[in-house]
Write a protein that holds these residues in place. Structure first.
Motif, PDB file in Angstrom:
ATOM      1  N   TYR A 203       0.826  -1.205   0.000  1.00 58.60           N
ATOM      2  CA  TYR A 203       0.000   0.000   0.000  1.00 58.60           C
ATOM      3  C   TYR A 203       0.867   1.265   0.000  1.00 58.60           C
ATOM      4  O   TYR A 203       0.412   2.345  -0.384  1.00 58.60           O
ATOM      5  CB  TYR A 203      -0.937   0.012   1.201  1.00 58.60           C
ATOM      6  N   ILE A 204       2.108   1.129   0.478  1.00 53.04           N
ATOM      7  CA  ILE A 204       3.118   2.181   0.422  1.00 53.04           C
ATOM      8  C   ILE A 204       4.329   1.634  -0.310  1.00 53.04           C
ATOM      9  O   ILE A 204       4.765   0.503  -0.044  1.00 53.04           O
ATOM     10  CB  ILE A 204       3.544   2.641   1.836  1.00 53.04           C
ATOM     11  N   ASP A 205       4.877   2.406  -1.227  1.00 50.88           N
ATOM     12  CA  ASP A 205       6.119   2.036  -1.904  1.00 50.88           C
ATOM     13  C   ASP A 205       7.270   2.592  -1.076  1.00 50.88           C
ATOM     14  O   ASP A 205       7.619   3.761  -1.187  1.00 50.88           O
ATOM     15  CB  ASP A 205       6.136   2.613  -3.321  1.00 50.88           C
ATOM     16  N   ALA A 206       7.854   1.742  -0.228  1.00 44.41           N
ATOM     17  CA  ALA A 206       8.872   2.209   0.712  1.00 44.41           C
ATOM     18  C   ALA A 206      10.102   2.743  -0.006  1.00 44.41           C
ATOM     19  O   ALA A 206      10.683   3.755   0.412  1.00 44.41           O
ATOM     20  CB  ALA A 206       9.269   1.076   1.664  1.00 44.41           C
ATOM     21  N   ALA A 207      10.515   2.086  -1.090  1.00 41.92           N
ATOM     22  CA  ALA A 207      11.717   2.516  -1.803  1.00 41.92           C
ATOM     23  C   ALA A 207      11.530   3.911  -2.391  1.00 41.92           C
ATOM     24  O   ALA A 207      12.427   4.755  -2.327  1.00 41.92           O
ATOM     25  CB  ALA A 207      12.064   1.515  -2.903  1.00 41.92           C
ATOM     26  N   ALA A 208      10.349   4.165  -2.965  1.00 44.57           N
ATOM     27  CA  ALA A 208      10.083   5.493  -3.531  1.00 44.57           C
ATOM     28  C   ALA A 208       9.944   6.526  -2.423  1.00 44.57           C
ATOM     29  O   ALA A 208      10.505   7.625  -2.511  1.00 44.57           O
ATOM     30  CB  ALA A 208       8.819   5.451  -4.380  1.00 44.57           C
ATOM     31  N   ALA A 209       9.196   6.196  -1.376  1.00 43.64           N
ATOM     32  CA  ALA A 209       8.981   7.142  -0.280  1.00 43.64           C
ATOM     33  C   ALA A 209      10.302   7.556   0.365  1.00 43.64           C
ATOM     34  O   ALA A 209      10.458   8.707   0.789  1.00 43.64           O
ATOM     35  CB  ALA A 209       8.053   6.539   0.762  1.00 43.64           C
ATOM     36  N   TYR A 210      11.253   6.645   0.430  1.00 38.74           N
ATOM     37  CA  TYR A 210      12.548   6.929   1.057  1.00 38.74           C
ATOM     38  C   TYR A 210      13.287   8.045   0.335  1.00 38.74           C
ATOM     39  O   TYR A 210      14.070   8.775   0.946  1.00 38.74           O
ATOM     40  CB  TYR A 210      13.399   5.653   1.066  1.00 38.74           C
ATOM     41  N   THR A 211      13.031   8.206  -0.944  1.00 42.26           N
ATOM     42  CA  THR A 211      13.738   9.215  -1.734  1.00 42.26           C
ATOM     43  C   THR A 211      12.886  10.427  -2.077  1.00 42.26           C
ATOM     44  O   THR A 211      13.412  11.460  -2.493  1.00 42.26           O
ATOM     45  CB  THR A 211      14.249   8.607  -3.056  1.00 42.26           C
TER      46      THR A 211
ATOM     47  N   CYS B 163      10.612  10.976  12.913  1.00 44.46           N
ATOM     48  CA  CYS B 163      10.811  11.093  11.472  1.00 44.46           C
ATOM     49  C   CYS B 163      12.000  10.245  11.023  1.00 44.46           C
ATOM     50  O   CYS B 163      11.927   9.496  10.041  1.00 44.46           O
ATOM     51  CB  CYS B 163      11.018  12.548  11.093  1.00 44.46           C
ATOM     52  N   ILE B 164      13.103  10.329  11.750  1.00 44.84           N
ATOM     53  CA  ILE B 164      14.299   9.569  11.392  1.00 44.84           C
ATOM     54  C   ILE B 164      14.060   8.073  11.550  1.00 44.84           C
ATOM     55  O   ILE B 164      14.468   7.262  10.704  1.00 44.84           O
ATOM     56  CB  ILE B 164      15.488  10.033  12.249  1.00 44.84           C
ATOM     57  N   LEU B 165      13.377   7.680  12.616  1.00 46.19           N
ATOM     58  CA  LEU B 165      13.104   6.250  12.832  1.00 46.19           C
ATOM     59  C   LEU B 165      12.200   5.683  11.749  1.00 46.19           C
ATOM     60  O   LEU B 165      12.368   4.537  11.313  1.00 46.19           O
ATOM     61  CB  LEU B 165      12.488   6.039  14.216  1.00 46.19           C
ATOM     62  N   VAL B 166      11.224   6.481  11.296  1.00 47.05           N
ATOM     63  CA  VAL B 166      10.361   6.018  10.212  1.00 47.05           C
ATOM     64  C   VAL B 166      11.171   5.875   8.928  1.00 47.05           C
ATOM     65  O   VAL B 166      10.969   4.926   8.161  1.00 47.05           O
ATOM     66  CB  VAL B 166       9.173   6.977  10.017  1.00 47.05           C
TER      67      VAL B 166
ATOM     68  N   LEU C 265      11.611   2.606   6.521  1.00 43.67           N
ATOM     69  CA  LEU C 265      11.514   2.597   5.063  1.00 43.67           C
ATOM     70  C   LEU C 265      12.768   2.000   4.428  1.00 43.67           C
ATOM     71  O   LEU C 265      12.709   1.379   3.370  1.00 43.67           O
ATOM     72  CB  LEU C 265      11.310   4.019   4.537  1.00 43.67           C
ATOM     73  N   GLY C 266      13.906   2.191   5.090  1.00 40.67           N
ATOM     74  CA  GLY C 266      15.165   1.692   4.562  1.00 40.67           C
ATOM     75  C   GLY C 266      15.454   0.248   4.895  1.00 40.67           C
ATOM     76  O   GLY C 266      16.504  -0.271   4.504  1.00 40.67           O
ATOM     77  N   GLY C 267      14.543  -0.406   5.625  1.00 44.46           N
ATOM     78  CA  GLY C 267      14.711  -1.840   5.884  1.00 44.46           C
ATOM     79  C   GLY C 267      14.902  -2.221   7.333  1.00 44.46           C
ATOM     80  O   GLY C 267      14.992  -3.417   7.648  1.00 44.46           O
ATOM     81  N   ALA C 268      14.972  -1.261   8.247  1.00 48.08           N
ATOM     82  CA  ALA C 268      15.084  -1.599   9.667  1.00 48.08           C
ATOM     83  C   ALA C 268      13.805  -2.275  10.142  1.00 48.08           C
ATOM     84  O   ALA C 268      12.717  -2.019   9.629  1.00 48.08           O
ATOM     85  CB  ALA C 268      15.343  -0.337  10.492  1.00 48.08           C
ATOM     86  N   THR C 269      13.923  -3.141  11.132  1.00 44.60           N
ATOM     87  CA  THR C 269      12.749  -3.816  11.685  1.00 44.60           C
ATOM     88  C   THR C 269      12.068  -2.922  12.717  1.00 44.60           C
ATOM     89  O   THR C 269      12.658  -1.956  13.220  1.00 44.60           O
ATOM     90  CB  THR C 269      13.142  -5.136  12.361  1.00 44.60           C
ATOM     91  N   VAL C 270      10.837  -3.267  13.041  1.00 44.92           N
ATOM     92  CA  VAL C 270      10.125  -2.524  14.083  1.00 44.92           C
ATOM     93  C   VAL C 270      10.861  -2.633  15.404  1.00 44.92           C
ATOM     94  O   VAL C 270      11.006  -1.652  16.139  1.00 44.92           O
ATOM     95  CB  VAL C 270       8.674  -3.036  14.209  1.00 44.92           C
TER      96      VAL C 270
END
Length: 439
Positions: free
Chosen positions: A265-273, A410-413, A417-422
């Motif tokens: 539902y979210i494109d994490a790779a695109a959102a990261y940039t 913001c940084i943790l989110v 997005l960059g692949g860190a786990t919850v």
């Protein structure tokens, strides 16, 4: 305001949006006028107040409403007080690798200016250091909404007051919701169901996201009960003492974001940039994605979402208490060692008066910090405005909390997005809370 991971959001935020040592104090905490506020400069015998911010003075015919609205109130102060407010402006080009917040921290600590526009974390940092004047004695304070006082009070001192309250919400294409017979969501479960229907009907990415504002989902879920459950002060005290953990509040929000990512539902790779609005905005305007995140003012600005070819509505983020606006608050602050204290406080009295705030609010169509002024908002903003007028919201910045929230989350989110786990994000949140408690 910045162009690094944490700061680029802040540069945008202040733009959209976006002095002090008395010779003595009377026993009741009032202020005593210094003899004269005169400096030797090209304007001989002209009183000066030095303002540092992200924007220079606008031209009389400028189209930038945020700038011209502020300038209108500044001109009122200049005319009434017979002084000049001198703009000193941050530009990334001048300061190279330094972010806006890094620059203002240095300038306040070096007593370089009289008046600053500060971001939430700068207000918290400088207020905690005792470097900001207590504005609670200003006459205009009696008209302020409780949310402003709550967000910008440090150690019992009100150290920042904004000219507007900026609320974040979900900008949705109501026509697309109607097309698939979907009601606007209130809860997390309803939101997930809407995304599922969009995805199954060929909408590749239901949520257009950027790297700065996804934390609003976290704050809405984490603090819905804290700010609306009637036990706010006690819960904040427990967090400040370390008796409660931010990670316990925020884990459900991070898990919710991870689910949105996992289900596509979210494109994490695109959102990261993606930069805010620039990245996801074109797809939203082209009706390729039905949902984006933005701040109140974006609904008024044609360069953002103020002119769409569809029925746009702005609602709060899903939470256990329904649609929830997310509010981080900036503010104008006066350093405790400012050179021109009295004149600076007089300027604030005028630009934060109900008369000036009425002008500012009508020009920008924003939420006023004064409880006496109601915004005549565009129809798209009515759902979000209704909740705020009911005093239903969460704060994403609260200077009364020892740990800064907006920038850290913001940084943790972004890490998520960059692949860190919850779990990794929550471990870092615990570390940040421990570090803040040790200060």
């Amino acid at each position: 305001m910045k162009r690094d991971m944490k700061g680029n959001w802040k540069r945008l935020w202040a733009v959209c949006m976006a002095g002090i040592m008395a010779s003595a104090l009377v026993s009741c905490g009032g202020r005593v006028k210094p003899n004269n506020n005169l400096i030797e400069n090209s304007d001989k015998n002209k009183k000066i107040v030095n303002l540092f911010g992200p924007m220079e003075k606008s031209n009389p015919n400028a189209d930038n409403l945020s700038r011209s609205a502020f300038d209108l109130t500044i001109r009122k102060a200049e005319e009434k007080l017979g002084l000049t407010v001198r703009y000193r402006t941050y530009t990334a080009e001048n300061y190279k690798e330094k972010t806006y917040d890094e620059v203002v921290l240095d300038r306040v600590r070096s007593n370089m200016d009289d008046l600053y526009l500060l971001n939430p974390d700068s207000i918290q940092t400088l207020g905690g250091e005792g470097r900001l004047w207590d504005l609670s004695e200003l006459d205009c304070v009696k008209n302020l909404r409780d949310v402003v006082i709550k967000a910008n009070t440090v150690d019992g001192k009100l150290v920042g007051i904004p000219q507007e309250i900026v609320a974040y919400g979900l900008f949705v294409n109501k026509d697309m919701f109607d097309q698939y017979h979907l009601e606007l969501p209130n809860t997390q479960e309803e939101f997930l169901e809407c995304c599922r229907v969009f995805k199954e009907n060929g909408i590749e990415t239901p949520i257009g996201a950027n790297r700065w504002w996804l934390e609003c989902f976290v704050f809405a879920q984490a603090f819905a009960d804290l700010y609306n459950g009637g036990n706010t002060d006690a819960e904040i005290e427990a967090l400040n003492k370390g008796e409660a953990k931010y990670s316990d509040y925020m884990r459900p929000g991070f898990e919710f974001l991870q689910e949105l990512i996992d289900k596509g539902y979210i494109d994490a790779a695109a959102a990261y940039t993606y930069e805010a609005i620039e990245g996801e905005g074109p797809d939203f305007l082209a009706q390729k994605t039905p949902i984006v995140i933005a701040y109140w003012g974006a609904a008024n600005t044609e360069t953002a979402y103020g002119k769409t070819d569809f029925n746009m509505q702005v609602i709060g983020f899903p939470s256990s208490r329904g649609q929830m606006p997310v509010v981080p608050i900036t503010g104008y602050s006066v350093p405790a060692d400012a050179e021109h204290l009295e004149d600076t406080l007089d300027v604030l009295e005028i630009i934060l008066s109900d008369e000036a705030l009425q002008i500012y609010t009508e020009t920008n169509r924003v939420i006023s910090p004064s409880k006496n002024i109601q915004v005549d908002c565009v129809p798209a903003l009515a759902p979000l405005n209704d909740r705020i007028q009911e005093n239903i919201y969460v704060l994403a910045s609260n200077a009364g909390m020892k740990m800064e929230q907006w920038g850290n989350v913001c940084i943790l989110v972004r890490n998520l997005l960059g692949g860190a786990t919850v779990d990794e994000c929550m471990a870092e949140l615990d570390r940040l809370q421990e570090a803040s408690a040790a200060k």
